[in-house]
Design an enzyme around this catalytic site. Structure first.
Site, PDB file in Angstrom:
ATOM      1  N   ASP A  13       0.819  -1.222   0.000  1.00  0.00           N
ATOM      2  CA  ASP A  13       0.000   0.000   0.000  1.00  0.00           C
ATOM      3  C   ASP A  13       0.851   1.269   0.000  1.00  0.00           C
ATOM      4  O   ASP A  13       0.422   2.311   0.496  1.00  0.00           O
ATOM      5  CB  ASP A  13      -0.957   0.026   1.208  1.00  0.00           C
ATOM      6  N   GLU A  14       2.054   1.192  -0.564  1.00  0.00           N
ATOM      7  CA  GLU A  14       2.934   2.362  -0.559  1.00  0.00           C
ATOM      8  C   GLU A  14       2.641   3.325  -1.708  1.00  0.00           C
ATOM      9  O   GLU A  14       3.201   4.421  -1.753  1.00  0.00           O
ATOM     10  CB  GLU A  14       4.413   1.930  -0.663  1.00  0.00           C
ATOM     11  N   ASN A  38      -5.123 -10.421  -4.282  1.00  0.00           N
ATOM     12  CA  ASN A  38      -5.077  -9.967  -2.891  1.00  0.00           C
ATOM     13  C   ASN A  38      -4.413  -8.599  -2.781  1.00  0.00           C
ATOM     14  O   ASN A  38      -4.434  -7.971  -1.724  1.00  0.00           O
ATOM     15  CB  ASN A  38      -4.320 -10.975  -2.016  1.00  0.00           C
ATOM     16  N   HIS A  41      -4.212  -1.941  -6.477  1.00  0.00           N
ATOM     17  CA  HIS A  41      -3.550  -0.718  -6.929  1.00  0.00           C
ATOM     18  C   HIS A  41      -4.614   0.321  -7.246  1.00  0.00           C
ATOM     19  O   HIS A  41      -5.567   0.036  -7.967  1.00  0.00           O
ATOM     20  CB  HIS A  41      -2.722  -0.963  -8.194  1.00  0.00           C
ATOM     21  N   THR A 298      -7.459  -1.318  -0.370  1.00  0.00           N
ATOM     22  CA  THR A 298      -8.101  -1.340  -1.685  1.00  0.00           C
ATOM     23  C   THR A 298      -8.867  -2.636  -1.894  1.00  0.00           C
ATOM     24  O   THR A 298      -9.945  -2.654  -2.479  1.00  0.00           O
ATOM     25  CB  THR A 298      -7.028  -1.196  -2.795  1.00  0.00           C
TER      26      THR A 298
END
Length: 429
Positions: A13-14, A38, A41, A298
């Protein structure tokens, strides 16, 4: 010939999708090499927000090839849904290619994932229950079904019957739940296979041909290095190798063909699921970062855990993934904080630790050692150069580079493509 690998330096999640989308503008092909649906983006283009789970970020460039490599595990149902969602929004998906060697996630993988997580009781590892782990298990156990198998009706039937006999014994005898029938899987999933058949091919050859012809390939990592099954916070990890070395295995491109590795970090740290997190914040500052940064998964929608930037983590990622450049995202999220902190080391029972421990028992007892810097109140979302940043924000960015030992290639002050600012062109570095 140039190839760039994008990896997450933290727990995922960067903002890798944003950086991949930005770098895709100069690439001829964009390829994913690990994971499955899984990983999520989020990409913003021309005011539109797109959320991808399987399809590479390069899909938005119709003249470029987008590749789902052999290292991924692919849920055909999810893939068909994602493709249709893009097509309904006017996105042409003809440039997609899927490896014929990629393994297929089937309903029994998802059922096993859920049953296994429930059986752990209080020791859950925080799986997304998408069937990723069980599919990789079958791959290693050599009973997996690959894309090439899914497209051949007779072979798919034979392998599915064989696997269901094994899985149903597991469900009924071990997990004590009802099994699955052949009929409820076969026709549906064979149908999905036929829908995506035109995309399935030998993607290793495609990528190597691009490089042989002097082209540029961008390898899009998923999740983060601290979720790597070998180098991450085991067992709170994924079942694949998100490190840059995973490119050789998961895309079928030799390691000598990688020219640079860009590690993506937030200006702070976040994590979804269980596992150690030394710099985690539980106070109002943490809540502010979560809300301003919209820190919700997400894929799962779960609130992410947040904390200060951890250089012990990022230095570990630099070492095990050969990171040459850093993309620092979400600097804007820290605006308005009186003080910002960077973790430089850990205190473990009076001992200073600068390398990330393998033993989770040790990590759980580590206290972060912080360097405090003055914050900034200014809105930085319109800044387009390092010089335009407020002095304190600029010093923060420079200090992150100094403490991690990584040259910063880009810094971002918002989610939009135009809010990514280039300090070093990694395609030319």
């Amino acid at each position: 010939m140039t190839s760039v690998v994008v990896v997450g330096t933290q727990w995922g999640d960067e903002g890798k999708g944003k950086i991949t989308d930005f770098l895709s503008q100069k690439a001829d092909a964009i390829a994913r090499f690990a994971g499955g649906d899984n990983a999520g983006h989020t990409i913003k283009i021309d005011g539109e927000t797109y959320k991808l789970h399987l399809i590479p970020s390069g899909i938005f460039y119709k003249e470029k090839t987008s590749v789902i490599g052999n290292g991924l595990v692919v849920n055909p149902k999810s893939l068909v849904t994602e493709l249709k969602g893009l097509q309904e929004r006017g996105i042409n998906t003809d440039n997609l290619r899927i490896s014929n060697r990629a393994h297929v996630i089937l309903p029994y993988h998802i059922k096993q994932d859920i049953a296994d997580e429930e059986s752990r009781g209080d020791n859950k590892i925080g799986t997304t229950c998408k069937g990723i782990g069980p599919c990789y298990q079958d791959k290693v156990a050599r009973i997996g079904i690959r894309m090439a198998d899914l497209l051949d009706k007779d072979i798919f039937e034979e392998k599915l019957r064989h696997n269901l006999a094994i899985k149903n014994k597991l469900f009924e005898k071990f997990y004590e739940v009802e099994g699955l029938t052949f009929e409820e899987i076969f026709e549906e999933y064979y149908g999905y296979g036929q829908e995506i058949a035109k995309y399935v091919t030998d993607t290793s050859k495609i990528l190597n041909d691009v490089l042989d012809e002097g082209g540029k390939v961008l390898f899009e990592g998923a999740q983060g290095i601290l979720l790597d099954v070998d180098q991450g916070t085991y067992p709170y990890v994924t079942s694949s190798n998100p490190v840059a070395g995973g490119v050789a295995i998961g895309a079928g491109v030799g390691p000598s063909r990688v020219t640079s590795v860009i590690g993506v970090s937030k200006a702070y740290t976040s994590r979804v699921g269980d596992g150690p997190f030394p710099t985690e914040l539980f106070d109002e500052v943490g809540q502010q970062i979560r809300e301003v940064g919209r820190e919700y998964g997400t894929t799962t929608g779960r609130p992410r855990r947040v904390g200060w930037f951890d250089t012990v983590v990022v230095r570990h990622s630099r070492r095990v993934s050969g990171i040459t450049h850093l993309a620092l995202n979400s600097i804007d999220v820290l605006s308005g904080l009186e003080t910002v902190k960077i973790c430089t080391a850990y205190n473990y029972k009076g001992e200073t630790i600068t390398e990330y421990p393998a033993n989770l028992h040790i990590i759980e007892q580590c206290e972060p050692i912080y360097e405090e810097l003055p914050g900034w109140s200014e809105d930085v979302t319109a800044c387009r150069t390092l010089e335009e940043l407020p002095e304190n924000a600029r010093r923060y960015v420079e200090r992150v580079s100094e403490l991690t030992g990584i040259q910063i290639a880009t810094f971002s002050v918002g989610p939009a493509r135009e809010q990514t600012n280039v300090l070093v062109d990694v395609w030319e570095a």
